[in-house]
Design an enzyme around this catalytic site. Structure first.
Site, mmCIF file in Angstrom:
data_model
loop_
_atom_site.group_PDB
_atom_site.id
_atom_site.type_symbol
_atom_site.label_atom_id
_atom_site.label_comp_id
_atom_site.label_asym_id
_atom_site.label_seq_id
_atom_site.Cartn_x
_atom_site.Cartn_y
_atom_site.Cartn_z
ATOM 1 C CG ASP A 71 39.610 45.533 37.304
ATOM 2 O OD1 ASP A 71 40.788 45.249 37.570
ATOM 3 O OD2 ASP A 71 38.622 44.912 37.734
HETATM 4 N N1 URA Z 1 38.242 44.683 42.502
HETATM 5 C C1 URA Z 1 38.004 44.521 41.196
HETATM 6 O O1 URA Z 1 37.423 43.517 40.782
HETATM 7 N N2 URA Z 1 38.394 45.485 40.343
HETATM 8 C C2 URA Z 1 39.024 46.604 40.759
HETATM 9 O O2 URA Z 1 39.352 47.465 39.931
HETATM 10 C C3 URA Z 1 39.271 46.762 42.121
HETATM 11 C C4 URA Z 1 38.874 45.780 42.980
#
Ligand code: URA
Length: 250
Positions: A118
């Protein structure tokens, strides 16, 4: 290992320019061998002996303006992704590709992220131009565990480890329960979580399912490859060699 190709196509595939631009680079003597001898567009680059007595050089022997070529096809990169950067080729705002050499944007095959993090997640991100490797690193069959460290808005309740390990937790909007995941409490509001799959916003949604919220999230490792051991500061990257690739299962 790079497949042999004519110098012109080889340089184009590495992003050195259009056909015309590459031809101009070569015609003006800016592309040479290691001794500074100019090369020709029909010279070949790659491993092995050339056909019919042609001229073939290994990748490492080619220079452009005296500098070694960009990495050969088949690269695997580890990037310490900072917060605020998106794993996409075209979203507005800063992209992970902006942290890599600009010429790489024109490489063919393209350099892709191995899965995603993310925008608000930091940590270890892999990128490759090798389709087979990408497939292997993302396929559930060859799954590599991923280790995350999360700082939380509320204290852990103490029930999360059992809930996550059970393999029965169903995330909102999904029809298949999560695979068992291992949680290690690192403090009242801090935990390490090892996942064996990669669903959308998985860590954030897992903690949301317990009534908590993730404040910061960082990926520490993929398989046996730990970000700390790579010594990369946020925003830094480097190519991975055979020993590091082996830590990802070969
Ligand atoms: N889980 C999440 O919520 N975000 C990420 O970037 C990776 C795993």
């Amino acid at each position: 290992m790079s497949k042999p190709a004519k110098l012109r196509q080889y340089l184009q595939a590495l992003g050195y320019g259009t056909r015309r631009e590459v031809e101009a680079l070569v015609a003006t003597g800016r592309v040479t061998d290691a001794a500074g001898e100019p090369l020709y567009v029909d010279d070949e680059v790659g491993e092995g002996a050339p056909a019919r007595g042609g001229h073939r050089l290994p990748h490492d022997a080619v220079r452009v303006d005296g500098a070694p070529l960009d990495p050969a096809p088949g690269l695997l990169v580890a990037l310490h992704k900072p917060v605020g950067v998106t794993c996409s080729t075209k979203d507005p705002g800063k992209l992970v590709y902006d942290l890599l050499p600009s010429r790489w944007k024109a490489r063919e095959p393209i350099v892709s992220t191995v899965g995603r993090l993310d925008k608000d997640t930091s940590g270890l991100l892999l990128l490759t131009d090798d389709g087979q490797l990408l497939h292997r690193l993302t396929s559930p069959k060859h799954h590599q565990p991923k280790l995350y460290r999360a700082a939380l808005a509320e204290d852990l309740r103490g029930t999360e480890a059992a809930l996550f390990a059970a393999g029965t937790l169903m995330l909102e909007g999904e029809t298949k329960p999560l695979l068992p995941a291992a949680l290690e409490a690192m403090g009242p509001r801090e935990a390490r979580l090892t996942l064996h799959e990669g669903r959308y916003h998985q860590v954030r949604r897992m903690f949301a399912a317990t009534g908590n919220a993730v404040v910061t999230l960082h990926r520490e490792a993929i398989g046996g490859l730990a970000l700390d051991a790579l010594g990369l500061a946020p925003g830094e990257w480097r190519l991975l060699g055979p020993a590091e690739r082996a830590l990802l299962g070969g």
